[in-house]
Design an enzyme around this catalytic site. Structure first.
Site, PDB file in Angstrom:
ATOM      1  N   VAL A 138       0.844  -1.202   0.000  1.00  0.00           N
ATOM      2  CA  VAL A 138       0.000   0.000   0.000  1.00  0.00           C
ATOM      3  C   VAL A 138       0.880   1.254   0.000  1.00  0.00           C
ATOM      4  CG1 VAL A 138      -2.001  -1.078   1.090  1.00  0.00           C
ATOM      5  CG2 VAL A 138      -0.206  -0.079   2.532  1.00  0.00           C
ATOM      6  N   ILE A 140       3.826  -1.991   5.570  1.00  0.00           N
ATOM      7  CA  ILE A 140       4.275  -1.718   4.201  1.00  0.00           C
ATOM      8  C   ILE A 140       3.762  -2.752   3.204  1.00  0.00           C
ATOM      9  CG2 ILE A 140       6.335  -0.431   4.920  1.00  0.00           C
ATOM     10  CD1 ILE A 140       7.992  -2.882   4.256  1.00  0.00           C
ATOM     11  N   GLU A 141       2.926  -3.678   3.649  1.00  0.00           N
ATOM     12  CA  GLU A 141       2.350  -4.638   2.700  1.00  0.00           C
ATOM     13  C   GLU A 141       0.855  -4.333   2.504  1.00  0.00           C
ATOM     14  OE1 GLU A 141       3.794  -8.700   3.289  1.00  0.00           O
ATOM     15  OE2 GLU A 141       5.686  -7.924   4.055  1.00  0.00           O
ATOM     16  N   MET A 142      -0.014  -4.936   3.321  1.00  0.00           N
ATOM     17  CA  MET A 142      -1.437  -4.665   3.138  1.00  0.00           C
ATOM     18  C   MET A 142      -1.953  -3.597   4.117  1.00  0.00           C
ATOM     19  SD  MET A 142      -2.332  -8.647   2.333  1.00  0.00           S
ATOM     20  CE  MET A 142      -4.007  -8.575   1.676  1.00  0.00           C
TER      21      MET A 142
END
Lengths: 347, 347
Positions: free
Chosen positions: B87, B129-131
């Site tokens: 994201v 820093i991913e979903m």
């Protein structure tokens, strides 16, 4: 390279009321097959190739965004967001329109600037805030680096130089023409199953006609008359009755719509009339995705387009009718994206 | 909430050579069924639910990232990038490992910090820093807002409070256990079809044994001995022979690997041995995705892990063998993501 619709119908309020007063309005079921252009006949191999390209994020600059990222066919053909997110987390200016039944639209994009699905498909790949590829040649080069694509293009389009930007768009458009959703409750009702609609939906169906919505949301796709040919746009000013509280609340006039294509003063805030098919699945609503619920969207449209304050009950019934326009989604198998043979193409 | 493998095997160079000198090394075909935990039996309904969740970008903060965004099952189970993009266009620190055949791995993540697919699935959803979902409760709330999910969770897991973070992970893991690729050319060869491997691949198969690669890349998944149970990690220092030009060229020692989980000095630059299955499809290579081609990856591994300079011919033959480990991908139908009933959940 903007397409300006050859003939387009920019409805005035007077026109709407003329249509509304025509009592012979006939609801129509979705035709089984959408129009197919003569220069892009559909074949199973082309549809399969188009499916791979539609889902392949390698068509974007950094390998993160595919057509499906914003036009999610596993859902309502959109991305559940007010505006989409492209490469480098850039936000687009408009809400992603659904790809489902786009094959029935006579012009594409919110402002109708593409006549065909083929023309539409060429836009987002090169748009710097969407898929961000620098130019057509870069896209062709990327695809040519993937052997499994090259063999398919040769088979589908023939010849050695068959990987072209035009052919990429043709394949994607062919897949998109398969994305149709027949047999909604409404369609079953129209075909004779009188029990297919709930009482509320039935009242809603009568309301959208009597209130005047079907003045614009007409034809089998509820996006314009069935008589229009591909390339003939069907536009409406939005808001048609400016001055309500919604103009500011939802920033309805900030984007000038068709004017940005034609530069004609009369085209300010003109928009292609969007389909109602599967509209229950495409929240948030309008070109700027500013309205989070379908009920509020109906209320806003009543006021801005017909100058009517709809009651809560009327809104509920119209929403029930709109829900009846959710169709049957075909079962689709995942494509296998051709591999790059032990090398990375992005980064 | 870091998982530290109960028992793990941190191979030293001495161990490798002991294994290499064992001439009874036996290549094994991929078992038909991966291990299935007793507390998460697989049912068709649970697999279907897991498939929907795996592909649903609404599991991310802004509705742009699904499990499949980085672990693309239409491709080699990764995203073709050195490190993934989450994201807000944030880049991860490590390359996305393939989800294909992850069911056979005894620990998950590059540093083995999750014992099971269930534990693994819980990580990226909450990783900022991913979903980027803020916490478990927010994920559960989001899913509970989607009626089509609630009814499925009740059916699959039973009871009124069945939408839990644990059950979300269980469903996703069940779907992932279906992502296996049997019947590669190598598997067919092992099962008796002696013509399944090319001459080059055949030479490569002998080389990976004689050179020493199979000291670590062993077992049917080429990721560790078949005797290990789920939760028992199989790790190796990388580089095992530090000091080559590759350390700096590919920043091999910048990430401390298992050390970041255990804080033990001996675990610096230790990594779970990754699978070779479908490795031809997962470029770029290594935990940091720093090597763009499989040939270069083989060359680097020869030098850093076995202190050998492989010849061009040896590299070519080993790559041919690794290509023979690309399996057959099952045909999967797209899930239909349950809709949000006329409201938008993100933005």
């Amino acid at each position: 390279m903007k397409y300006i619709p050859k003939a387009y119908f920019a409805l005035t309020c007077a026109t709407i009321f003329a249509i509304v007063s025509n009592t012979s309005f006939a609801f129509e079921a979705l035709p089984a097959v959408p129009p197919i252009p003569k220069d892009n006949p559909m074949t199973p191999e082309k549809i399969e190739l188009g499916k791979q390209l539609f889902f392949d994020p390698r068509l974007s600059k950094d390998g993160t965004v595919s057509c499906n990222s914003c036009h999610n066919v596993m859902a309502g053909g959109t991305d559940s967001r007010s505006v989409s997110v492209g490469v480098d987390a850039q936000k687009g200016g408009r809400s992603a329109p659904t790809v489902w039944n786009a094959a029935y639209l006579t012009v594409q994009f919110w402002d109708g600037r593409a006549a065909t699905l083929e023309d539409q498909a060429k836009g987002p790949i090169l748009n710097p805030i969407e898929m961000g590829m620098p130019d057509e040649a870069s896209v062709v080069k990327r695809i040519k680096e993937i052997p499994g694509y090259v063999t398919q293009f040769e088979k589908v389009f023939g010849g050695k130089d068959s990987v072209t930007y035009d052919n990429i768009a043709k394949a994607i458009a062919s897949f998109e023409r398969m994305l149709i959703t027949p047999n909604s409750a409404f369609d079953r009702y129209i075909k004779g199953d009188k029990g297919a609609l709930s009482k509320e939906a039935n009242r809603g169906m009568k309301l959208v006609e009597s209130v005047g919505c079907t003045g614009c949301h007409t034809g089998p796709n509820f996006a314009g008359p069935a008589s229009l040919s591909i390339g003939e746009g069907f536009f409406q000013k939005f808001p048609a009755f400016p001055g309500s509280k919604y103009d500011k609340k939802h920033a309805l006039m900030a984007d000038l719509g068709l004017y940005s294509v034609t530069n004609k003063k009369a085209d300010k805030n003109m928009w292609r009339v969007p389909t109602w098919r599967n509209v229950a699945l495409t929240a948030p609503y309008f070109h700027n995705g500013s309205v989070p619920t379908l009920g509020e969207a109906v209320r806003v449209m009543g006021k801005t387009q017909l100058n009517k304050e709809l009651s809560d009950k009327e809104v509920t019934d119209i929403v029930a009718f709109l829900n009846s326009l959710t169709g049957e989604f075909p079962e689709i198998t995942f494509p296998r994206l051709p591999d790059t043979l032990n090398i990375s193409l992005v980064d």
